[in-house]
Design an enzyme around this catalytic site. Structure first.
Site, mmCIF file in Angstrom:
data_model
loop_
_atom_site.group_PDB
_atom_site.id
_atom_site.type_symbol
_atom_site.label_atom_id
_atom_site.label_comp_id
_atom_site.label_asym_id
_atom_site.label_seq_id
_atom_site.Cartn_x
_atom_site.Cartn_y
_atom_site.Cartn_z
ATOM 1 N N CYS A 29 27.279 -30.014 -28.952
ATOM 2 C CA CYS A 29 26.561 -30.755 -27.920
ATOM 3 C C CYS A 29 25.390 -31.479 -28.566
ATOM 4 O O CYS A 29 24.570 -30.868 -29.266
ATOM 5 C CB CYS A 29 26.078 -29.786 -26.850
ATOM 6 S SG CYS A 29 24.850 -30.478 -25.727
ATOM 7 N N GLU A 30 25.294 -32.782 -28.356
ATOM 8 C CA GLU A 30 24.225 -33.552 -28.995
ATOM 9 C C GLU A 30 22.864 -33.330 -28.336
ATOM 10 O O GLU A 30 21.844 -33.746 -28.879
ATOM 11 C CB GLU A 30 24.559 -35.039 -28.981
ATOM 12 C CG GLU A 30 24.596 -35.687 -27.619
ATOM 13 C CD GLU A 30 24.947 -37.160 -27.696
ATOM 14 O OE1 GLU A 30 24.469 -37.907 -26.845
ATOM 15 O OE2 GLU A 30 25.707 -37.555 -28.602
ATOM 16 N N HIS A 31 22.841 -32.663 -27.189
ATOM 17 C CA HIS A 31 21.569 -32.437 -26.508
ATOM 18 C C HIS A 31 20.849 -31.186 -27.011
ATOM 19 O O HIS A 31 19.615 -31.159 -27.065
ATOM 20 C CB HIS A 31 21.798 -32.312 -25.000
ATOM 21 C CG HIS A 31 22.399 -33.538 -24.390
ATOM 22 N ND1 HIS A 31 23.301 -33.496 -23.342
ATOM 23 C CD2 HIS A 31 22.236 -34.849 -24.697
ATOM 24 C CE1 HIS A 31 23.650 -34.733 -23.027
ATOM 25 N NE2 HIS A 31 23.036 -35.559 -23.830
ATOM 26 N N HIS A 32 21.613 -30.149 -27.381
ATOM 27 C CA HIS A 32 21.001 -28.893 -27.817
ATOM 28 C C HIS A 32 21.490 -28.419 -29.183
ATOM 29 O O HIS A 32 21.026 -27.400 -29.680
ATOM 30 C CB HIS A 32 21.268 -27.786 -26.784
ATOM 31 C CG HIS A 32 20.753 -28.088 -25.414
ATOM 32 N ND1 HIS A 32 21.550 -28.598 -24.414
ATOM 33 C CD2 HIS A 32 19.510 -27.984 -24.893
ATOM 34 C CE1 HIS A 32 20.826 -28.788 -23.319
ATOM 35 N NE2 HIS A 32 19.589 -28.417 -23.580
ATOM 36 N N GLN A 87 31.026 -34.309 -23.844
ATOM 37 C CA GLN A 87 32.453 -34.182 -23.548
ATOM 38 C C GLN A 87 33.025 -35.446 -22.914
ATOM 39 O O GLN A 87 34.170 -35.830 -23.180
ATOM 40 C CB GLN A 87 32.681 -32.978 -22.628
ATOM 41 C CG GLN A 87 34.152 -32.684 -22.360
ATOM 42 C CD GLN A 87 34.343 -31.401 -21.576
ATOM 43 O OE1 GLN A 87 33.563 -30.460 -21.719
ATOM 44 N NE2 GLN A 87 35.359 -31.350 -20.738
ATOM 45 N N HIS A 129 30.716 -24.754 -22.509
ATOM 46 C CA HIS A 129 29.535 -25.241 -23.216
ATOM 47 C C HIS A 129 28.539 -24.102 -23.399
ATOM 48 O O HIS A 129 28.074 -23.498 -22.425
ATOM 49 C CB HIS A 129 28.885 -26.383 -22.425
ATOM 50 C CG HIS A 129 29.710 -27.640 -22.399
ATOM 51 N ND1 HIS A 129 29.301 -28.808 -23.008
ATOM 52 C CD2 HIS A 129 30.925 -27.906 -21.860
ATOM 53 C CE1 HIS A 129 30.227 -29.743 -22.830
ATOM 54 N NE2 HIS A 129 31.214 -29.216 -22.135
ATOM 55 N N CYS A 167 25.564 -24.337 -24.182
ATOM 56 C CA CYS A 167 24.255 -24.660 -23.611
ATOM 57 C C CYS A 167 24.169 -24.212 -22.155
ATOM 58 O O CYS A 167 23.064 -24.125 -21.597
ATOM 59 C CB CYS A 167 23.968 -26.162 -23.726
ATOM 60 S SG CYS A 167 25.183 -27.225 -22.942
#
Length: 283
Positions: A174-177, A215, A243, A245
């Site tokens: 995941c590019e956010h976390h 995703q 996920h 996250c």
């Protein structure tokens, strides 16, 4: 503060939603606050920021070797910031292990994907237009992704029934976390005088999943890649993933799954074809 100045300040944000310049620090008595993210689709956001994921980011083996020391040093800093001692026995080699692991997790960037950003910028076009764009790019002499990774695995075949490969294992970050999301990919397409070696469908999944991803984007990239490679009558891609996250942090919902789909061509236009595909991947 004047309204004009306030508006200018609110517009001075970068693409990721954080201030372009450091904000004034709150008074010592104030509780520390998290930076506010700019709402998606806000009027001040430029098209370049919103579409930045379409740009190609390639990486070579030489880049890996050159960047490994700085990446390992960054992990050393992270360990210190967490209150750990990077010099203790159990952590002596951890920064290097973590750096090489991160390079492996994102090895999809090492693939040559020439011209893909041009194609995906036209994702709002209809299915035949996407195929036409792929043909135009090839005619101009660019080397495309599919010539690089498919290794002559596209075969002429007079087969016009649905081809499905389901339950392809997928691992991504995941590019956010920067935590994993894992799941299954289901791919179906209706050939147009050509078929693709089945293992190459899994190969395309591997290339795009081994990057920093969301995703929704991953689903579309796989579908567009198959479209440009084969110019089939239609393509359908469904991803089911868990996920971390959402499992390890935040809401901590252990059994939640995220399902995304992209339908192109007759899979999008013909409800019966779409229903056949969705029924078969559930069976």
């Amino acid at each position: 503060m004047e309204k004009g100045k306030l508006g200018a300040l609110l517009e001075a944000v970068s693409c990721n939603g954080y201030p372009a310049e450091e904000k004034q620090q709150p008074p010592p008595s104030a509780a520390p606050s998290r930076p506010l993210e700019k709402p998606r689709g806000a009027p001040g956001a430029s098209a370049q920021c919103l579409d930045s994921w379409k740009e190609e980011r390639t990486r070579s083996e030489e880049d890996n070797e050159m960047n490994l020391p700085s990446l390992a040093a960054a992990y050393t800093t992270i360990l210190r910031s967490l209150g750990e001692d990077p010099a203790r026995q159990g952590l002596l080699r951890t920064p290097w292990r973590a750096a090489t692991a991160m390079q492996f997790f994102t090895k999809g960037y090492q693939e040559t994907i020439s011209g893909l950003s041009f194609h995906i910028t036209e994702h709002n076009q209809t299915f035949p237009q996407v195929c036409q764009s792929a043909s135009i790019l090839t005619d101009t002499g660019h080397t495309t992704l599919y010539e690089d990774i498919l290794n002559d695995a596209i075969f002429d075949e007079d087969h016009d029934e649905m081809v499905i490969v389901k339950d392809i294992d997928m691992f991504s970050l995941c590019e956010h976390h920067l935590v994993p999301f894992v799941g299954k990919v289901h791919i179906g397409y209706l050939p147009n005088k050509q078929v693709l070696g089945l293992s190459k469908l899994a190969r395309i999944v591997e290339i795009y999943s081994r990057r920093l991803q969301v995703q929704e984007r991953l689903t579309k990239q796989i579908a567009v890649a198959i479209t440009e490679a084969l110019q089939p009558t239609g393509v359908g891609v469904v991803i089911e993933a868990t996920h971390m996250c959402m499992v390890m942090r935040g809401v901590q919902k252990m059994n939640s799954k995220t399902v995304t789909s992209t339908m192109l061509g007759v899979f999008r236009e013909d409800p019966k074809t779409r229903e056949e595909f969705l029924t078969l991947i559930r069976s």
